[in-house]
Design an enzyme around this catalytic site. Structure first.
Site, PDB file in Angstrom:
ATOM      1  N   SER A 196      -2.598   5.653   7.961  1.00 25.59           N
ATOM      2  CA  SER A 196      -1.357   4.858   7.725  1.00 25.59           C
ATOM      3  C   SER A 196      -0.053   6.530   8.300  1.00 25.59           C
ATOM      4  CB  SER A 196      -1.901   5.671   6.761  1.00 25.59           C
ATOM      5  OG  SER A 196      -2.366   4.229   6.465  1.00 25.59           O
ATOM      6  N   LYS A 233       2.434   3.369   9.932  1.00 31.82           N
ATOM      7  CA  LYS A 233       3.066   2.782   8.430  1.00 31.82           C
ATOM      8  C   LYS A 233       5.167   3.164   8.923  1.00 31.82           C
ATOM      9  CE  LYS A 233       0.326   1.673   4.869  1.00 31.82           C
ATOM     10  NZ  LYS A 233      -1.340   1.771   5.163  1.00 31.82           N
ATOM     11  N   SER A 290       0.801   4.390  -0.140  1.00 29.85           N
ATOM     12  CA  SER A 290       0.761   4.135   1.287  1.00 29.85           C
ATOM     13  C   SER A 290      -0.527   2.584   1.385  1.00 29.85           C
ATOM     14  CB  SER A 290      -0.615   4.939   2.301  1.00 29.85           C
ATOM     15  OG  SER A 290      -0.934   4.393   3.225  1.00 29.85           O
TER      16      SER A 290
END
Length: 433
Positions: A73, A76, A133
C-alpha cells in the site's frame, strides 16, 4: 669538520622528524575523512531503506535503496499525489460526491467501508485511503479520475516517468495489491506487478510533500469516523504518529514530529513504511521495505530517523541580502553607472553533518551569461547573477539581485563614454605595441 658534521646530522634529524610528523598528520586526516565518508551500518532488519531530507531531496543514508520490491500500500502515495493534483487543477473537488462501483466495493484487503453505489465525498474517500489505507476508497477515486483503474495505473506510470523514478518503478493498480488478488479485474494492458525501490518511494514522498503538503493533515490523523453514524472510527495503521503519544496501545512507538506518510503490507512485500517527521525546522523522509513483522517496520524506522536527527542539521551558509566577496558588483551596459552592487536574494541553508567546518562550504559567484539582461534600466531586486555553494559534491544556487536601481544613461552620456572608451582602448593598445 667534526663540528660541521654534527650540525648537519642534527639538522637532518630535525627535518626527518618534521617530515614524519607531517606524514602522520596527513594519515590521521585521511583516516578521519574516510571514517566520515564510510557507509553507516544501522543494523536494520529490513530488505532496504533510505533517508532523505525533504526540502532538498538530499540522501543522508541508504541500504539496498535501488533494489526493487513489492511496496504494497505504499504505492498509494502515487494515488494520493494524482488525486491531490486533480483537486488542485480543479478537475476534482473535496466536497464532490463520488459513486462507488460494484468492483470498487468488492476489492479485498484493507478498507471494506463502502457498499456498491454508495455515495461519498472526495474528502471522506481521501481520508479513508490515507488513514485507513482503504482499497475500496482508492479504487473509487481512481475510477472517478480516469474512468477505469487500469487507465489510472497508466497515469501512475506516466507520473513515475515525470518524477524520474527508476526504470524498475511500475504500477498496475491504485492499491498496491498483487495481480493474483485482483482476480478477473486484473489489468490486461498493464503487465507485471507493482514494484518500487526504496529510493522511488522516497522520491514520491518528496514530491507529494513538496507539491501537496496538505496531505499531512490526513496522514497525521490517528483516527476518524468514515460516517458520523459509525460506531468505530478508522484507526491509522501508522503507529508512530506523534498523535499516538497518549494512546495506550501505540505510545511506545509514537515519535516526536512524525505526521505521515504511508504503511503497506502483503505476503510478498512483508511490512513496509514510508515515514516523515519534522524537528527544529528540518523534515526527514524515511523508507523501510520488507520488515519481517508489523512492529519491526516502526522499530527500524526509528533507527533511521534517529540517525538523521542526531547527526545532521541545517547550516546557514548565506544570509538574505548578503554581499558576496567574490562578486560585489556586476557590470551593466547603457546605464548612468557602469556597474550595480548585488546581494543574495534569499538565505541559503545546507543540510550537513553536525559540526562541519565552514571551510568545507565553497562559495563561488558569477553574473548572468545572458548579457541582454545586464542592460539598464535595472530595477532593484532584478536577478543579475548566481552564487553557488558547493558541499559534498552538490551545488546549491541562490540568485544574486541588484541592491539598488540603475537608471538608463542619456544618449549624450553614452556617446561621450563610448568616445572615452575608444581612446582608452587606443592608448592601451599603443602601449602594449
Amino acid at each position: 669538520m667534526s663540528w660541521l658534521f654534527f650540525k648537519v646530522k642534527r639538522i637532518c634529524s630535525i627535518v626527518a622528524a618534521t617530515l614524519l610528523l607531517n606524514a602522520t598528520l596527513v594519515l590521521v586526516q585521511s583516516a578521519s575523512v574516510f571514517a566520515a565518508d564510510a557507509p553507516v551500518d544501522l543494523k536494520l532488519n529490513v530488505r532496504s531503506a533510505i533517508l532523505m531530507e525533504a526540502s532538498t531531496g538530499q540522501v543522508l543514508y541508504e541500504m539496498n535503496a535501488d533494489e526493487a520490491y513489492p511496496p504494497a500500500s505504499m504505492s498509494k502515495m502515487m494515488t494520493e499525489y494524482l488525486v491531490m493534483e486533480a483537486i488542485k487543477s480543479g478537475k476534482l473537488s473535496e466536497t464532490e460526491t463520488v459513486n462507488t462501483s460494484p468492483y470498487a466495493a468488492s476489492v479485498i484487503g484493507s478498507g471494506g467501508l463502502l457498499a456498491p453505489n454508495e455515495q461519498s465525498t472526495v474528502d471522506n474517500l481521501f481520508a479513508a485511503m490515507s488513514i485507513y489505507s482503504a482499497n475500496d476508497a482508492s479504487v473509487t477515486l481512481a475510477e472517478r479520475i480516469a474512468g477505469t483503474e487500469e487507465n489510472f495505473a497508466k497515469m501512475m506510470n506516466d507520473k513515475a516517468k515525470e518524477m524520474k523514478l527508476s526504470d524498475k518503478a511500475h504500477f498496475i493498480n491504485a492499491t498496491g495489491l498483487p495481480r493474483a488478488d485482483m482476480g478477473k479485474f486484473a489489468p490486461t494492458e498493464v503487465q507485471g506487478e507493482t514494484m518500487l525501490t526504496a529510493r522511488d518511494a522516497a522520491i514520491i514522498a518528496y514530491n507529494i510533500i513538496k507539491d501537496h503538503k496538505e496531505v499531512l493533515k490526513y496522514t497525521a490523523t490517528p483516527s476518524r469516523k468514515f460516517r458520523e453514524k459509525d460506531k468505530s472510527p478508522m484507526i491509522n495503521w501508522n503507529w508512530m504518529l506523534e498523535g499516538n503519544k497518549d494512546n495506550v496501545n501505540f505510545k511506545k512507538y509514537a515519535y516526536q514530529g512524525l505526521d505521515g506518510l504511508k504503511t503497506g503490507s502483503t505476503k510478498e512485500a512483508l511490512y513496509c513504511f514510508t515515514g516523515t517527521a519534522e524537528r527544529n525546522g528540518m523534515r526527514l523522509i524515511s523508507v523501510v521495505m520488507g520488515a519481517p513483522k508489523e512492529p519491526d517496520r516502526f522499530i527500524e524506522t526509528r533507527k533511521v530517523l534517529d540517525y538523521g536527527f542526531n547527526n545532521f542539521e541545517f547550516v546557514p551558509v548565506l544570509n538574505a541580502k548578503q554581499e558576496i566577496e567574490k562578486l560585489k558588483t556586476v557590470n551593466i551596459k547603457k546605464g548612468v553607472a557602469t556597474e550595480v552592487p548585488v546581494v543574495t536574494q534569499s538565505e541559503l541553508k545546507v543540510i550537513a553533518k553536525k559540526g562541519t567546518p565552514k571551510e568545507q562550504f565553497q562559495i563561488t559567484a558569477e553574473p548572468l551569461a545572458d548579457e541582454s539582461k545586464l542592460v539598464a534600466p535595472i530595477e532593484q531586486g532584478q536577478v543579475l547573477g548566481t552564487a553557488k555553494v558547493t558541499y559534498g559534491g552538490k551545488e546549491y544556487p541562490v540568485n544574486l539581485v541588484a541592491s539598488e536601481k540603475a537608471e538608463k544613461g542619456s544618449w549624450f552620456r553614452l556617446f561621450f563614454r563610448a568616445v572615452k572608451d575608444f581612446f582608452v582602448d587606443l592608448f592601451s593598445g599603443a602601449k602594449k605595441g
